[in-house]
Design an enzyme around this catalytic site. Structure first.
Site, PDB file in Angstrom:
ATOM      1  N   SER A  36       0.798  -1.137   0.001  1.00 55.45           N
ATOM      2  CA  SER A  36      -0.072   0.144  -0.129  1.00 55.45           C
ATOM      3  C   SER A  36       0.860   1.189  -0.132  1.00 55.45           C
ATOM      4  O   SER A  36       1.588   1.396   0.930  1.00 55.45           O
ATOM      5  CB  SER A  36      -0.930  -0.160   1.142  1.00 55.45           C
ATOM      6  OG  SER A  36      -1.412   1.149   1.210  1.00 55.45           O
ATOM      7  N   LYS A  95      -1.246  -0.866  -4.256  1.00 56.67           N
ATOM      8  CA  LYS A  95      -2.564  -0.165  -4.153  1.00 56.67           C
ATOM      9  C   LYS A  95      -1.737   1.429  -3.839  1.00 56.67           C
ATOM     10  O   LYS A  95      -0.924   1.520  -3.178  1.00 56.67           O
ATOM     11  CB  LYS A  95      -3.226  -0.756  -2.826  1.00 56.67           C
ATOM     12  CG  LYS A  95      -3.988   0.286  -2.148  1.00 56.67           C
ATOM     13  CD  LYS A  95      -4.686  -0.354  -1.263  1.00 56.67           C
ATOM     14  CE  LYS A  95      -4.858   0.442   0.514  1.00 56.67           C
ATOM     15  NZ  LYS A  95      -5.521  -0.395   1.627  1.00 56.67           N
ATOM     16  N   LYS A 119      -2.859   5.052  -2.512  1.00 54.80           N
ATOM     17  CA  LYS A 119      -3.865   6.027  -1.921  1.00 54.80           C
ATOM     18  C   LYS A 119      -4.281   7.216  -2.800  1.00 54.80           C
ATOM     19  O   LYS A 119      -3.381   7.862  -3.578  1.00 54.80           O
ATOM     20  CB  LYS A 119      -3.197   6.537  -0.398  1.00 54.80           C
ATOM     21  CG  LYS A 119      -2.983   5.240   0.246  1.00 54.80           C
ATOM     22  CD  LYS A 119      -4.463   5.076   1.197  1.00 54.80           C
ATOM     23  CE  LYS A 119      -4.048   3.948   2.468  1.00 54.80           C
ATOM     24  NZ  LYS A 119      -5.222   3.628   3.109  1.00 54.80           N
ATOM     25  N   ASP A 171      -7.402   3.497  -3.203  1.00 53.14           N
ATOM     26  CA  ASP A 171      -7.783   3.492  -1.960  1.00 53.14           C
ATOM     27  C   ASP A 171      -8.203   4.877  -1.414  1.00 53.14           C
ATOM     28  O   ASP A 171      -7.207   5.598  -1.126  1.00 53.14           O
ATOM     29  CB  ASP A 171      -7.024   2.816  -0.676  1.00 53.14           C
ATOM     30  CG  ASP A 171      -7.782   2.586   0.569  1.00 53.14           C
ATOM     31  OD1 ASP A 171      -8.926   3.213   0.722  1.00 53.14           O
ATOM     32  OD2 ASP A 171      -7.263   2.102   1.726  1.00 53.14           O
ATOM     33  N   GLU A 193     -11.413   1.108  -3.483  1.00 48.81           N
ATOM     34  CA  GLU A 193     -11.431   0.857  -2.210  1.00 48.81           C
ATOM     35  C   GLU A 193     -12.174   2.177  -1.362  1.00 48.81           C
ATOM     36  O   GLU A 193     -11.680   3.236  -1.485  1.00 48.81           O
ATOM     37  CB  GLU A 193     -10.232   0.557  -1.451  1.00 48.81           C
ATOM     38  CG  GLU A 193     -10.578   0.159  -0.104  1.00 48.81           C
ATOM     39  CD  GLU A 193      -9.022  -0.305   0.661  1.00 48.81           C
ATOM     40  OE1 GLU A 193      -8.064  -0.680  -0.108  1.00 48.81           O
ATOM     41  OE2 GLU A 193      -8.997  -0.548   1.951  1.00 48.81           O
ATOM     42  N   ASP A 238     -14.274  -1.170   2.806  1.00 50.06           N
ATOM     43  CA  ASP A 238     -13.154  -1.155   4.104  1.00 50.06           C
ATOM     44  C   ASP A 238     -13.829  -0.532   5.429  1.00 50.06           C
ATOM     45  O   ASP A 238     -14.574  -1.281   6.180  1.00 50.06           O
ATOM     46  CB  ASP A 238     -11.734  -0.377   3.831  1.00 50.06           C
ATOM     47  CG  ASP A 238     -10.853  -0.549   4.905  1.00 50.06           C
ATOM     48  OD1 ASP A 238     -11.138  -0.892   5.914  1.00 50.06           O
ATOM     49  OD2 ASP A 238      -9.599  -0.115   4.701  1.00 50.06           O
ATOM     50  N   LYS A 276     -10.451  -6.489   7.591  1.00 52.56           N
ATOM     51  CA  LYS A 276      -9.420  -6.227   8.849  1.00 52.56           C
ATOM     52  C   LYS A 276      -9.945  -6.537   9.955  1.00 52.56           C
ATOM     53  O   LYS A 276     -10.926  -6.311  10.477  1.00 52.56           O
ATOM     54  CB  LYS A 276      -9.237  -4.718   8.859  1.00 52.56           C
ATOM     55  CG  LYS A 276      -8.460  -4.104   7.693  1.00 52.56           C
ATOM     56  CD  LYS A 276      -8.262  -2.535   7.951  1.00 52.56           C
ATOM     57  CE  LYS A 276      -7.577  -1.841   6.950  1.00 52.56           C
ATOM     58  NZ  LYS A 276      -7.596  -0.393   6.823  1.00 52.56           N
ATOM     59  N   GLY A 312      -4.683  -3.868   5.902  1.00 56.13           N
ATOM     60  CA  GLY A 312      -3.426  -3.708   6.849  1.00 56.13           C
ATOM     61  C   GLY A 312      -3.536  -2.405   7.825  1.00 56.13           C
ATOM     62  O   GLY A 312      -4.384  -1.496   7.171  1.00 56.13           O
TER      63      GLY A 312
HETATM   64  O1  OSB Z   1      -7.207   1.967   4.716  1.00 53.73           O
HETATM   65  O2  OSB Z   1      -6.297   0.249   4.207  1.00 53.73           O
HETATM   66  C1  OSB Z   1      -6.213   1.444   4.731  1.00 53.73           C
HETATM   67  C2  OSB Z   1      -2.973   2.061   6.908  1.00 53.73           C
HETATM   68  C3  OSB Z   1      -3.557   2.741   7.874  1.00 53.73           C
HETATM   69  C4  OSB Z   1      -4.921   3.072   7.877  1.00 53.73           C
HETATM   70  C5  OSB Z   1      -5.910   2.471   6.778  1.00 53.73           C
HETATM   71  C6  OSB Z   1      -5.027   1.721   5.744  1.00 53.73           C
HETATM   72  C7  OSB Z   1      -3.983   1.740   5.748  1.00 53.73           C
HETATM   73  C8  OSB Z   1      -3.171   0.974   4.926  1.00 53.73           C
HETATM   74  C9  OSB Z   1      -1.814   0.190   4.907  1.00 53.73           C
HETATM   75  O3  OSB Z   1      -3.790   1.036   3.384  1.00 53.73           O
HETATM   76  C10 OSB Z   1      -1.716  -1.074   4.826  1.00 53.73           C
HETATM   77  C11 OSB Z   1      -0.518  -1.841   5.374  1.00 53.73           C
HETATM   78  O4  OSB Z   1      -0.420  -1.942   6.493  1.00 53.73           O
HETATM   79  O5  OSB Z   1       0.566  -1.903   4.607  1.00 53.73           O
HETATM   80 MG    MG Z   2      -8.455   0.933   3.253  1.00 54.66          MG
END
Ligand code: OSB
Ligand code: MG
Length: 370
Positions: free
Chosen positions: A135, A161, A163, A188, A213, A238, A262, A290
């Site tokens: 990510s 992925k 952001k 995401d 996402e 999510d 999660k 994650g």
């Molecule tokens: O939305 O998936 C998410 C990290 C912190 C809070 C929300 C998210 C995330 C990540 C990190 O996308 C994923 C990872 O742990 O590698």
């Molecule tokens: Mg997410």
């Protein structure tokens, strides 16, 4: 079993690089570690609440309060047989899923150690290795983003992925897609858009993305249904999925075609298995999200991601993607075909590096049975 002591550790761990999402940028990752002791054994759990309420309303401070004042007494009173026993007692505490999940994880670890069973086996997982991706946070420029993605692709990550947030979406995704025409890619938004932004996001539909996402509000499953109708690309939820019931609502409303699991968000591993099973019955693929976990939470994520309906790569990257130094003696490395090995020793299957734990600890407390 009779829990003899519950310890809480507030940790602050420097990330190898800042991580930016639509709700903010962090340089350090805070979390609350829970240790349960019984019969000479320790079980550890990670509460993934952050220092600020960006992803969830919970923070390390609220989790500390809820665990210390409400959940710990439930765990320390009488005998706790199993994680489900804890969940039944904790049902009287509304919300605070991240706090509950942290305590539940420590119970799973302890139970696994007592019965010498790996978490993977306790949850019904079968795979030895799970497919993973990375990510990538919002970068300073589009060029920097493409370079960062390039770095991860070179390291062997087979799914990326990125952001996105308003103003940093279609351009970024298009640039990554142009640079990597074949790369399994997803975006995401962490709830940064509203339904009226659909036209702005529509070009994403031509980028051959695996999924989009959580574009809309956490508490709005219905508008995701309206949005999904306008997109060929699967919408993945999510933040919106806080329980098996929410998963059922989303499936019945056709609000998404994929669900990110999660365990912390749904209140723990037992509920997460329920979400997994429901999705499997309905032909909805899931993948493991994650929260920039330490080695403790990463071991837990790897175990649940070994269940059969986790058919998309998880946000479970190698240890070196997050931390130079971790609190577990084990480090997780990226293996062949963008996979990571699932721990196979009792409980979470990781050992705490007490020195590292102390070095990141900014507060601790111990609670004993009344
Ligand atoms: O939305 O998936 C998410 C990290 C912190 C809070 C929300 C998210 C995330 C990540 C990190 O996308 C994923 C990872 O742990 O590698
Ligand atoms: Mg997410």
């Amino acid at each position: 079993m009779k829990i003899e002591r519950l310890s809480l550790y507030h940790l602050r761990m420097p990330l190898v690089a800042p991580f930016e999402t639509s709700f903010g940028r962090i340089h350090d990752r805070d979390c609350v570690l829970i240790e349960l002791q019984a019969d000479g054994l320790s079980g550890f759990g990670e509460c993934v609440a952050d220092s600020s309420p960006g992803y969830s309303y919970e923070t390390c401070e609220t989790a500390w309060h809820v665990i210390k004042d409400f959940l710990a007494p439930l765990v320390l009173e009488g005998e706790v047989d199993a994680p489900l026993d804890f969940q039944a007692r904790a049902a009287r505490v509304r919300g605070h899923h991240l706090a509950k999940a942290g305590v539940e994880m420590a119970l799973w670890d302890l139970l696994g150690r007592q019965t010498t069973t790996p978490l993977r086996a306790m949850l019904g997982g079968s795979r030895d290795r799970v497919a993973v991706g990375v990510s990538v946070g919002i970068q300073s420029t589009t060029v920097a983003l493409v370079e960062t993605v390039q770095g991860y692709v070179k390291k062997g990550y087979g799914r990326v992925k990125i952001k996105i947030k308003p103003g940093r979406d279609v351009m970024e995704a298009s640039a990554v897609r142009t640079a990597f025409p074949q790369l399994p890619l997803q975006v995401d938004a962490n709830s940064a858009y509203s339904l009226s932004d659909a036209d702005v996001l529509l070009p994403l539909d031509d980028l051959n993305l695996l999924l989009i996402e959580q574009p809309l509000w956490e508490d709005d499953i219905w508008d995701h249904h309206k949005l999904q109708k306008r997109f060929r690309t699967p919408i993945c939820l999510d933040e919106s999925i806080l329980s098996v019931r929410h998963a059922r609502y989303a499936i019945e409303m056709q609000a998404c075609r994929i669900i990110n699991i999660k365990p912390a968000r749904v209140g723990g591993l037992s509920e997460a298995v329920g979400v997994h099973d429901l999705c499997m019955q309905h032909g909805i693929p899931v993948w493991c999200g994650g929260m920039l976990e330490t080695g403790v939470g990463r071991a837990s994520n790897l175990a649940i991601a070994s269940l059969p309906n986790f058919t998309l790569p998880g946000d479970i990257s190698a240890s070196d993607r997050y931390y130079e130094r971790d609190i577990t003696k084990e480090r997780f490395d990226l293996g062949p075909a963008s996979t990571i090995e699932v721990p196979n020793r009792p409980g979470l299957g990781v050992e705490i590096d007490r020195q590292a734990l102390e070095s990141f600890c900014i507060a601790k407390t111990q609670l004993l049975p009344a």
